[in-house]
Design a protein around this motif. Structure first.
Motif, PDB file in Angstrom:
ATOM      1  N   ASN A 192       3.854  -8.859   4.945  1.00 31.96           N
ATOM      2  CA  ASN A 192       3.856  -7.319   5.779  1.00 31.96           C
ATOM      3  C   ASN A 192       4.885  -6.984   5.392  1.00 31.96           C
ATOM      4  N   LYS A 216      -2.495  -6.852  10.194  1.00 24.48           N
ATOM      5  CA  LYS A 216      -4.045  -6.998   9.321  1.00 24.48           C
ATOM      6  C   LYS A 216      -3.956  -6.709   7.815  1.00 24.48           C
ATOM      7  N   GLU A 228      -6.978  -0.363   8.737  1.00 20.67           N
ATOM      8  CA  GLU A 228      -6.423  -1.631  10.011  1.00 20.67           C
ATOM      9  C   GLU A 228      -5.507  -1.476  10.759  1.00 20.67           C
ATOM     10  N   GLY A 229      -4.561  -0.343  10.701  1.00 20.67           N
ATOM     11  CA  GLY A 229      -3.621   0.255  11.952  1.00 20.67           C
ATOM     12  C   GLY A 229      -2.359  -0.419  11.717  1.00 20.67           C
ATOM     13  N   SER A 230      -2.363  -1.536  10.915  1.00 22.37           N
ATOM     14  CA  SER A 230      -1.475  -2.507  11.085  1.00 22.37           C
ATOM     15  C   SER A 230      -0.810  -2.835  10.045  1.00 22.37           C
ATOM     16  N   ARG A 238       3.936  -1.764  18.166  1.00 19.02           N
ATOM     17  CA  ARG A 238       2.512  -2.007  18.359  1.00 19.02           C
ATOM     18  C   ARG A 238       1.651  -2.120  16.455  1.00 19.02           C
ATOM     19  N   ARG A 239       1.466  -0.785  16.407  1.00 15.84           N
ATOM     20  CA  ARG A 239       0.627  -0.375  16.112  1.00 15.84           C
ATOM     21  C   ARG A 239       1.380   1.075  15.225  1.00 15.84           C
ATOM     22  N   ILE A 240       0.212   1.510  14.209  1.00 14.44           N
ATOM     23  CA  ILE A 240       1.333   2.501  13.019  1.00 14.44           C
ATOM     24  C   ILE A 240      -0.288   3.796  13.485  1.00 14.44           C
ATOM     25  N   HIS A 241       0.537   4.567  13.202  1.00  9.66           N
ATOM     26  CA  HIS A 241      -0.778   6.311  13.408  1.00  9.66           C
ATOM     27  C   HIS A 241      -0.559   6.784  12.673  1.00  9.66           C
ATOM     28  N   ARG A 248       5.164   5.452  13.795  1.00  5.92           N
ATOM     29  CA  ARG A 248       5.594   3.619  13.886  1.00  5.92           C
ATOM     30  C   ARG A 248       5.780   3.371  15.788  1.00  5.92           C
ATOM     31  N   THR A 249       4.823   2.450  15.768  1.00  4.70           N
ATOM     32  CA  THR A 249       5.624   1.987  17.021  1.00  4.70           C
ATOM     33  C   THR A 249       5.063   0.576  16.819  1.00  4.70           C
TER      34      THR A 249
END
Length: 301
Positions: free
Chosen positions: A30, A21, A16-18, A54-57, A51-52
């Motif tokens: 969460n 989500k 989901e990249g989040s 808005r998103r995680i990578h 982690r940022t």
């Protein structure tokens, strides 16, 4: 610590990249997703995400972990599904393709016995001697005899199929008993349309192939029973499996000739698409046929 729950949470977050989500997908909070990922990172002693706000990578370690996690979870799902089949009742519609003569002579009896044992399985049987495309034509399983080419299909042996070169007593009285394939009269051959002996190098098959290039067979047909009945009338000789010819041989209506030159027995297979899991209805069907016919089938005893 439930490592499976940690892996499931990690995979959801990666896909989901989040975390938010992933929490929605897993129907959890969460905070719990973040906690589970942190626990997995601590257990593996590796950072899985950058982690940022808005998103995680995924990190390099995270990408490697994702590959292993997907494999582990897939294996667990396969195990649960496979073991669950043993307790589940076989049910549903089974789409089966099978050869015409074998089905009319022998498979019909097996199907009746099978449905008595498994009343919740319905059979949709399509008879055809040609080689059907199991996947494209929507069959669950096809019954096939002979040497199978390598493919993505799975083949399970059901029984052994012997072959016999046959002629009637009247034909042999008129033309004599051959002692070698070279003595066969080429134009008297009653040929089965769908036969394929490309992988067979026996002397008899080589002789039949050579004759076919020079002479037109007396009769070519796509049904073995028709050819057998013509042979019983003294009109030629025929090479057929004993599940078709066995009765006529036992009754003396036909005589087996050149037995030393006849090709080795082949196998009758249940062929089905390669899948991770075999449905319970298909598993019990194949097992039943193997037990019903056995390695030496009743028509050869």
């Amino acid at each position: 610590m439930d490592r499976i729950a940690l892996l499931k949470t990690f995979v959801a977050a990666a896909n989901e990249g989040s975390f938010t989500k992933a929490a929605e997908k897993l129907d959890t909070s969460n905070q719990l997703v973040s906690k589970y990922v942190a626990q997995l990172e601590k257990h593996l002693d590796a950072r899985l995400f950058n982690r940022t706000t808005r998103r995680i990578h995924l990190t390099e370690a995270g990408r490697q972990c994702l590959q292993h996690a997907n494999h582990i979870l897939e294996s667990i799902n396969d195990m649960e599904g496979q073991l669950g089949l043993f307790n589940a009742q076989a049910k549903g519609v089974l789409h089966v393709s099978a050869p015409v003569s074998f089905s009319t002579l022998h498979l019909a009896g097996a199907l009746g016995a099978f449905q008595n044992a498994h009343p919740h399985v319905s059979i949709n049987l399509q008879l055809n001697d040609r080689k059907v495309d199991v996947v494209d034509e929507g069959f669950d399983v096809a019954i096939r005899a002979g040497h199978l080419a390598s493919s993505t299909l799975v083949a399970k042996k059901i029984t052994t199929v012997k072959l016999a070169l046959c002629a009637s007593p009247a034909y042999l009285e008129k033309y004599g008993m051959p002692s070698h394939p070279a003595e066969l009269k080429p134009d008297h051959y009653l040929e089965y349309t769908y036969v394929n002996y490309d992988n067979d190098q026996s002397e008899l098959i080589r002789a039949l192939k050579a004759n076919a290039q020079k002479y037109t067979p007396r009769l070519t047909a796509n049904n073995g029973e028709v050819l057998l009945n013509v042979a019983k009338q003294g009109e030629g000789y025929v090479l057929q499996p004993t599940f078709i010819a066995g009765g006529a041989l036992k009754r003396g209506e036909l005589v087996s000739v050149l037995e030393a030159f006849v090709p080795e027995p082949v196998s009758l297979y249940a062929v089905y698409p390669h899948r991770k899991l075999v449905s319970n209805k298909l598993r019990v069907f194949i097992d039943f046929l193997s037990e019903y016919f056995e390695d030496i089938p009743y028509w050869d005893r």
